[in-house]
Design a protein around this motif. Structure first.
Motif, PDB file in Angstrom:
ATOM      1  N   LEU A 233       0.791  -1.643   0.243  1.00 38.42           N
ATOM      2  CA  LEU A 233       0.411   0.113   0.015  1.00 38.42           C
ATOM      3  C   LEU A 233       0.679   1.552   0.019  1.00 38.42           C
ATOM      4  CD1 LEU A 233      -2.941  -1.105   2.959  1.00 38.42           C
ATOM      5  CD2 LEU A 233      -3.034  -0.918  -0.458  1.00 38.42           C
ATOM      6  N   LEU A 234       0.222   2.426  -0.474  1.00 39.92           N
ATOM      7  CA  LEU A 234       1.245   3.457  -0.397  1.00 39.92           C
ATOM      8  C   LEU A 234       1.334   4.768   0.522  1.00 39.92           C
ATOM      9  CD1 LEU A 234       3.103   5.389  -3.190  1.00 39.92           C
ATOM     10  CD2 LEU A 234       0.755   6.099  -3.816  1.00 39.92           C
ATOM     11  N   LEU A 235       1.731   4.952   0.634  1.00 37.72           N
ATOM     12  CA  LEU A 235       1.518   6.280   2.137  1.00 37.72           C
ATOM     13  C   LEU A 235       1.266   7.725   1.200  1.00 37.72           C
ATOM     14  CD1 LEU A 235       1.456   6.869   4.755  1.00 37.72           C
ATOM     15  CD2 LEU A 235       3.999   7.514   4.754  1.00 37.72           C
ATOM     16  N   ASN A 236      -0.182   7.747   1.583  1.00 39.42           N
ATOM     17  CA  ASN A 236      -0.748   9.522   1.144  1.00 39.42           C
ATOM     18  C   ASN A 236      -0.122  10.706   2.091  1.00 39.42           C
ATOM     19  OD1 ASN A 236      -1.574  11.513   0.380  1.00 39.42           O
ATOM     20  ND2 ASN A 236      -3.297  10.574  -0.356  1.00 39.42           N
ATOM     21  N   ALA A 237       1.089  11.240   1.385  1.00 37.85           N
ATOM     22  CA  ALA A 237       2.382  11.791   2.036  1.00 37.85           C
ATOM     23  C   ALA A 237       0.599  13.347   2.199  1.00 37.85           C
ATOM     24  CB  ALA A 237       2.891  13.017   1.299  1.00 37.85           C
ATOM     25  N   SER A 238      -0.418  13.488   1.898  1.00 39.42           N
ATOM     26  CA  SER A 238      -1.109  14.626   2.677  1.00 39.42           C
ATOM     27  C   SER A 238      -2.339  14.429   3.588  1.00 39.42           C
ATOM     28  CB  SER A 238      -1.584  14.901   0.885  1.00 39.42           C
ATOM     29  OG  SER A 238      -0.821  16.144   0.117  1.00 39.42           O
ATOM     30  N   THR A 239      -2.696  12.876   3.398  1.00 36.53           N
ATOM     31  CA  THR A 239      -3.611  12.857   4.445  1.00 36.53           C
ATOM     32  C   THR A 239      -3.098  11.738   5.572  1.00 36.53           C
ATOM     33  OG1 THR A 239      -4.392  10.470   2.616  1.00 36.53           O
ATOM     34  CG2 THR A 239      -5.275  13.209   2.453  1.00 36.53           C
ATOM     35  N   GLY A 240      -2.139  11.369   5.000  1.00 34.67           N
ATOM     36  CA  GLY A 240      -1.132  10.124   6.336  1.00 34.67           C
ATOM     37  C   GLY A 240      -2.091   8.871   5.773  1.00 34.67           C
ATOM     38  N   GLY A 241      -3.365   8.720   4.836  1.00 37.58           N
ATOM     39  CA  GLY A 241      -3.775   7.070   4.699  1.00 37.58           C
ATOM     40  C   GLY A 241      -3.163   6.793   3.986  1.00 37.58           C
ATOM     41  N   CYS A 242      -3.603   5.093   3.702  1.00 39.04           N
ATOM     42  CA  CYS A 242      -2.998   4.589   3.136  1.00 39.04           C
ATOM     43  C   CYS A 242      -3.523   3.916   1.671  1.00 39.04           C
ATOM     44  CB  CYS A 242      -2.643   2.857   3.958  1.00 39.04           C
ATOM     45  SG  CYS A 242      -1.545   2.850   5.232  1.00 39.04           S
ATOM     46  N   GLU A 243      -2.527   3.920   0.550  1.00 35.99           N
ATOM     47  CA  GLU A 243      -3.914   3.699  -0.768  1.00 35.99           C
ATOM     48  C   GLU A 243      -2.655   2.099  -1.469  1.00 35.99           C
ATOM     49  OE1 GLU A 243      -3.626   7.882  -2.427  1.00 35.99           O
ATOM     50  OE2 GLU A 243      -4.408   8.549  -1.266  1.00 35.99           O
ATOM     51  N   GLU A 244      -3.884   1.320  -2.809  1.00 32.51           N
ATOM     52  CA  GLU A 244      -3.175   0.910  -3.736  1.00 32.51           C
ATOM     53  C   GLU A 244      -3.058   1.775  -4.554  1.00 32.51           C
ATOM     54  OE1 GLU A 244      -3.799  -2.273  -3.749  1.00 32.51           O
ATOM     55  OE2 GLU A 244      -5.031  -2.929  -2.210  1.00 32.51           O
ATOM     56  N   CYS A 245      -1.976   0.769  -5.041  1.00 33.16           N
ATOM     57  CA  CYS A 245      -1.705   1.369  -6.810  1.00 33.16           C
ATOM     58  C   CYS A 245      -2.087   0.973  -7.244  1.00 33.16           C
ATOM     59  CB  CYS A 245       0.858   0.725  -6.312  1.00 33.16           C
ATOM     60  SG  CYS A 245       1.917   1.627  -5.183  1.00 33.16           S
ATOM     61  N   PRO A 246      -1.473   1.499  -8.558  1.00 26.94           N
ATOM     62  CA  PRO A 246      -2.914   1.393 -10.081  1.00 26.94           C
ATOM     63  C   PRO A 246      -2.563  -0.366  -9.940  1.00 26.94           C
ATOM     64  CG  PRO A 246      -2.195   3.676 -10.223  1.00 26.94           C
ATOM     65  CD  PRO A 246      -1.217   3.118  -9.038  1.00 26.94           C
ATOM     66  N   ARG A 247      -3.038  -1.365 -11.019  1.00 21.14           N
ATOM     67  CA  ARG A 247      -2.593  -2.214 -11.175  1.00 21.14           C
ATOM     68  C   ARG A 247      -1.501  -2.435 -12.058  1.00 21.14           C
ATOM     69  NH1 ARG A 247      -8.395  -5.186 -13.405  1.00 21.14           N
ATOM     70  NH2 ARG A 247      -9.164  -5.247 -11.009  1.00 21.14           N
ATOM     71  N   GLY A 248      -1.161  -2.946 -11.958  1.00 22.65           N
ATOM     72  CA  GLY A 248       0.826  -3.766 -13.224  1.00 22.65           C
ATOM     73  C   GLY A 248       1.784  -2.346 -11.992  1.00 22.65           C
ATOM     74  N   HIS A 249       1.190  -2.221 -10.620  1.00 20.71           N
ATOM     75  CA  HIS A 249       2.388  -0.857 -10.014  1.00 20.71           C
ATOM     76  C   HIS A 249       2.887  -1.854  -8.653  1.00 20.71           C
ATOM     77  CE1 HIS A 249       1.012   1.071 -13.811  1.00 20.71           C
ATOM     78  NE2 HIS A 249       2.355   2.289 -13.362  1.00 20.71           N
ATOM     79  N   GLU A 250       3.548  -1.570  -8.784  1.00 21.53           N
ATOM     80  CA  GLU A 250       4.180  -1.563  -6.702  1.00 21.53           C
ATOM     81  C   GLU A 250       4.006  -0.858  -6.228  1.00 21.53           C
ATOM     82  OE1 GLU A 250       6.402  -5.414  -6.643  1.00 21.53           O
ATOM     83  OE2 GLU A 250       8.094  -4.162  -7.325  1.00 21.53           O
ATOM     84  N   VAL A 251       5.033  -0.195  -4.790  1.00 23.78           N
ATOM     85  CA  VAL A 251       5.182   0.543  -3.906  1.00 23.78           C
ATOM     86  C   VAL A 251       7.203   0.698  -4.403  1.00 23.78           C
ATOM     87  CG1 VAL A 251       5.508   1.309  -1.879  1.00 23.78           C
ATOM     88  CG2 VAL A 251       4.167   0.423  -2.008  1.00 23.78           C
ATOM     89  N   GLU A 252       7.212   1.803  -4.113  1.00 22.96           N
ATOM     90  CA  GLU A 252       8.811   1.829  -5.143  1.00 22.96           C
ATOM     91  C   GLU A 252      10.163   1.860  -3.104  1.00 22.96           C
ATOM     92  OE1 GLU A 252       9.939   5.955  -5.716  1.00 22.96           O
ATOM     93  OE2 GLU A 252      10.046   4.831  -7.730  1.00 22.96           O
TER      94      GLU A 252
END
Length: 210
Positions: free
Chosen positions: A56-75
């Motif tokens: 899951l991706l960390l949203n730097a603005s909200t502090g929430g966790c989000e899914e990366c788009p399909r075919g992508h992963e967290v860097e």
């Protein structure tokens, strides 16, 4: 001091920087969000780590966790950006990250959600293939009947195959037989001796006349 009532509750205990007349700013590290608030004496800044579950991706603005788009992963370890899956890998919807294409499959493009299957008559015995050219033709005397094969099967007794990249084998003609596996030519189908006959095509042996 840490008991200064003018400082935010979460900031109490952080030492004030006398040189700059503001509260000290902790060093920001990977996987953090910067939370700022105005406190007496200047700008207060605090780096707060927010861990997200794997994938899951960390949203730097909200502090929430989000899914990366399909075919992508967290860097990397930062959790702050998504990157496309590299060639030879894919991330299906149910996976948390990119995974190498399984044996028998390949993927030539970045950002894939599924790997492509090697066609019937070919095989691939290793993971992470990134080109259809890595799906090799089954050699003569063997075949692969289904796509995504990881190995080729030898022609059984009574059959042969002279061509590479085949999906099946040919039966020895009636009146002949073969007791070898992996035959590559009809010449390996032996004629039944005098006084006997091959009961049918693809015979394993010959039967004596009654």
């Amino acid at each position: 001091t840490g008991t200064d009532p003018t400082r935010p509750a979460f900031a109490r205990g952080v030492q004030r920087s006398e040189r700059f007349g503001a509260w000290a700013v902790p060093r920001q590290v990977a996987g953090t969000i910067q939370i700022r608030d105005i406190a007496a004496g200047g700008l207060f800044s605090l780096a707060v780590r927010s861990a997200c579950p794997r994938g899951l991706l960390l949203n730097a603005s909200t502090g929430g966790c989000e899914e990366c788009p399909r075919g992508h992963e967290v860097e990397g370890l930062s959790m702050l950006a998504c990157q496309p899956c590299p060639r030879g890998t894919a991330r299906p919807p149910e996976a948390s990250g990119c995974a190498a294409c399984a044996a028998g499959t390949y993927m030539p493009n970045e950002g894939a959600t599924r790997c492509l299957r090697c066609k019937a008559g070919t095989f691939n015995s290793f993971e992470g293939a990134s080109s259809a050219r890595q799906c090799l033709e089954c050699p003569a005397g063997t075949f692969a009947a289904e796509p995504a094969s990881t190995e080729c099967t030898q022609c059984p007794f009574g059959e042969y195959q002279a061509e590479a990249g085949s999906t099946g084998c040919l039966a020895c003609p009636e009146g002949t037989f073969s007791t070898a596996v992996g035959a590559v030519s009809e010449d390996e189908c032996v004629a039944c001796p005098a006084g006997s006959e091959g009961a049918q095509e693809g015979a394993l042996g010959c039967a004596l006349y009654p």
